[in-house]
Every structure is written in C-alpha cells, then in structure tokens.
Design an enzyme around this catalytic site. Structure first.
Site, short mmCIF file in Angstrom:
data_model
loop_
_atom_site.label_atom_id
_atom_site.label_comp_id
_atom_site.label_asym_id
_atom_site.label_seq_id
_atom_site.Cartn_x
_atom_site.Cartn_y
_atom_site.Cartn_z
N ASP A 82 40.56 49.63 93.85
CA ASP A 82 41.05 48.98 95.05
C ASP A 82 40.00 48.02 95.61
O ASP A 82 38.82 48.36 95.69
CB ASP A 82 41.41 50.04 96.10
CG ASP A 82 42.16 49.48 97.29
OD1 ASP A 82 42.87 48.48 97.12
OD2 ASP A 82 42.04 50.06 98.39
N HIS A 83 40.44 46.84 96.00
CA HIS A 83 39.56 45.82 96.58
C HIS A 83 38.30 45.62 95.73
O HIS A 83 37.18 45.62 96.25
CB HIS A 83 39.19 46.18 98.02
CG HIS A 83 40.32 45.99 98.97
ND1 HIS A 83 40.76 44.76 99.41
CD2 HIS A 83 41.14 46.90 99.56
CE1 HIS A 83 41.79 44.92 100.22
NE2 HIS A 83 42.05 46.20 100.33
N ASP A 104 40.21 41.43 94.85
CA ASP A 104 40.29 40.84 96.19
C ASP A 104 39.43 39.59 96.26
O ASP A 104 38.22 39.66 96.47
CB ASP A 104 39.83 41.88 97.23
CG ASP A 104 39.95 41.38 98.65
OD1 ASP A 104 40.36 40.21 98.84
OD2 ASP A 104 39.65 42.15 99.58
N GLU A 134 45.24 39.16 95.87
CA GLU A 134 45.50 39.02 97.31
C GLU A 134 45.46 37.56 97.71
O GLU A 134 44.53 36.83 97.38
CB GLU A 134 44.48 39.82 98.13
CG GLU A 134 44.74 39.74 99.63
CD GLU A 134 43.91 40.72 100.46
OE1 GLU A 134 43.71 40.46 101.66
OE2 GLU A 134 43.47 41.74 99.90
N HIS A 187 43.30 46.75 108.03
CA HIS A 187 42.69 47.95 107.46
C HIS A 187 42.12 48.81 108.59
O HIS A 187 41.74 48.30 109.65
CB HIS A 187 41.56 47.59 106.49
CG HIS A 187 42.03 46.97 105.22
ND1 HIS A 187 41.98 45.61 105.00
CD2 HIS A 187 42.55 47.51 104.10
CE1 HIS A 187 42.45 45.35 103.79
NE2 HIS A 187 42.81 46.48 103.22
N GLY A 188 42.01 50.09 108.32
CA GLY A 188 41.35 50.97 109.28
C GLY A 188 42.23 51.30 110.47
O GLY A 188 43.45 51.37 110.38
N HIS A 215 48.74 46.31 102.46
CA HIS A 215 47.52 47.05 102.78
C HIS A 215 47.49 47.30 104.28
O HIS A 215 48.11 46.58 105.06
CB HIS A 215 46.28 46.25 102.35
CG HIS A 215 46.08 46.21 100.87
ND1 HIS A 215 45.04 46.86 100.24
CD2 HIS A 215 46.81 45.61 99.89
CE1 HIS A 215 45.13 46.65 98.94
NE2 HIS A 215 46.19 45.89 98.70
N ASN A 237 49.37 50.85 100.61
CA ASN A 237 48.08 51.53 100.55
C ASN A 237 47.86 52.36 101.82
O ASN A 237 48.14 51.90 102.92
CB ASN A 237 46.95 50.52 100.40
CG ASN A 237 46.83 49.99 98.99
OD1 ASN A 237 47.83 49.71 98.34
ND2 ASN A 237 45.61 49.83 98.52
#
Length: 291
Positions: A82-83, A104, A134, A187-188, A215, A237
């Site tokens: 991932d990434h 990414d 991406e 994200h997060g 994502h 994700n």
C-alpha cells in the site's frame, strides 16, 4: 483457495455491486483476525502493508506471514503493497510474493506520475502482479491519524481531487488495473465531517474504465459507504478505525481486570477484536457471501 489477482477481485466487485475490503495489517494478530473474519463471512479480502508502516514491521518480516496466510485461506485473498513510493519497496514487495502493488505517485506533477507509474506497471506485468495507481491526492492531516503528514489547511482543497477528464488518459497511458481517486476522503482521523463529491466520483468511474478505489475509509458513515459503492467504488482501504477501536477495547478490558493479565491473553482478545471489526466492515461493504 490460493491467491487471487486483485484485478480479478475488483472486476467482480464492480460487476456485483460491492467493495472489496483492504485492511492494513501490520502484525500477525491483525492478519489472523482479518482472515478468520473473511472465512466466516465468506468474503474476498485484501491484506496490505504500507511503506509508511515499515518502521513498525519491516517488509521482509511480515511478507512471508502474509503470503502464508494468503495461500492457506479458504477464501480469495490478495496481498498488496500500500502506498508504495520508492522503486526499492515496490520491487522488494513483488519479489517477496506480493501479488498487488499500489504505487503512489500523487505527490508528483502529472507527467512524472504517469512516467513513474508506467515503469512500475511494466515491472509488475512481467510477474503477473496487479497495479493500482493514484490520480489526485488524498490528504493526510497532521492533527490526527496514523498516516498524518499534511498541513490541515489543504484538506478542503478541491484542486487536489481527481480530474474525471484526466482519469481515462491516465489509465490508458499507465496500464494500471485500478485507480485510487480523490473526491473528499482523507487518511487517518477526520477533523470534521467529510464532504464527499459523489458526482465527481461517478464521473471518474464512468471515465476511468477500470475499478475505482477509495482511500480514507475510516470515519465514514454506513450511508457514506453505501453511496460510494453505489457510485462505483470497488475497493475500500480501512485501517485507522480498526486500530483505534481495538486499542480502545483493550484499554477498557485492562482497566476492568482485577488480576494480572498475561500477554498471550491480551493477544487472543485482540485477535477476536480485529475479527469482529473486520466482519462488520465486510458486511458494510457488502462483500460477505461474495467469495
């Protein structure tokens, strides 16, 4: 069932109207819980390990465990880097047995992103590895979350969103199998209620010609997930929500314990917690009974 190509998984999800859950799994406990959930729910699943998480668990340590879990599972499983941002991480992951790569290149200008993503695709195709690219940029707010690294002021910058008109060209020029799109997720931890541009998402899906990936799944509502799946998202994700939830459950459990708790007891409880959260996510993403 042995390994299944991510490309095939996502094509099936697109046809049948569900999203394949992709879980960042940074240790054995998470892997065990997620695979147990997938087998009980009869759900296809993607296990992933992000380059940013190498500092917690080195790739060469977790890769054999993930490969073994994939090969032994009774449901379709794919393992994804991932990434991935560096070619060294990408090549190492492929040679260690990962059958999918998320490269990414979103931090680069468009032409550089096309060039770098194309190079990864060329390497991957020789090994039968699926590639996700991406276009646009999914922000990572510094104020919260395991992947935080951006200035909070750019979260609502729609210029970072994926351009639907550019999506098809990007797919055609790079040869990717799936497209990670930016349309309002982060994200997060969400610092405020997300505003998802569902109209843009639908245009991206219609333009791209390959399955679309979201994502930043943690923190969205069931309604948000339903809407994004209806508009064409085939892979979601999910990490932050699970990491926070299981930690909160562990803290509550430890406070209630009147006697000393052995680590192995803590471990088994954590595996169960990971399984329960993963099961709920699979039902929310409609991937249960799709294996």
């Amino acid at each position: 069932m042995t390994r299944v190509a991510m490309k095939e998984m996502l094509q099936d999800a697109s046809r049948r109207g569900y999203a394949v859950p992709c879980f960042n799994a940074i240790n054995l406990d998470m892997i065990r819980g997620i695979i147990q959930a997938a087998e009980e729910e009869q759900s296809p699943v993607i296990l992933c390990h992000a380059e940013i998480h190498f500092k917690y668990t080195p790739l060469e340590i977790i890769a054999p465990i993930m490969v073994e879990a994939m090969e032994r599972a009774t449901v379709p499983v794919s393992i994804l880097l991932d990434h991935g941002k560096s070619f060294s991480a990408v090549t190492k992951a492929m040679h260690l047995g990962f059958n999918a790569i998320m490269f990414d290149g979103s931090e680069y200008e468009y032409e550089e992103n096309v060039l770098r993503t194309s190079e990864v695709v060329k390497m991957a195709k020789t090994l039968g590895v699926s590639v996700e690219g991406e276009l646009g940029y999914v922000t990572r707010p510094k104020s919260g979350g395991a992947e935080g690294e951006d200035d909070d002021s750019i979260i609502d910058d729609t210029s970072l969103y994926t351009d639907p008109k550019q999506a098809r060209e990007f797919v055609e020029r790079t040869g990717i199998d799936a497209l990670a799109a930016a349309f309002g997720t982060v994200h997060g931890v969400y610092l405020k209620k997300p505003k998802l541009d569902l109209s843009r998402l639908e245009q991206i899906r219609n333009s791209a010609g390959v399955p679309v990936v979201m994502h930043g799944g943690s923190g969205l509502s069931v309604e948000d997930f339903n809407n994004t799946i209806e508009k064409g998202v085939a892979k979601i994700n999910y990490y932050t929500g699970m990491a926070l939830k299981v930690m909160d459950q562990a803290k509550t459990r430890l406070v209630r314990e009147e006697e000393s708790t052995f680590y192995h007891e803590f471990m088994m409880d954590a595996i169960q917690d990971f399984k329960e959260d993963a099961s709920q996510i699979m039902r929310t993403f409609r991937s249960n009974h799709k294996a």
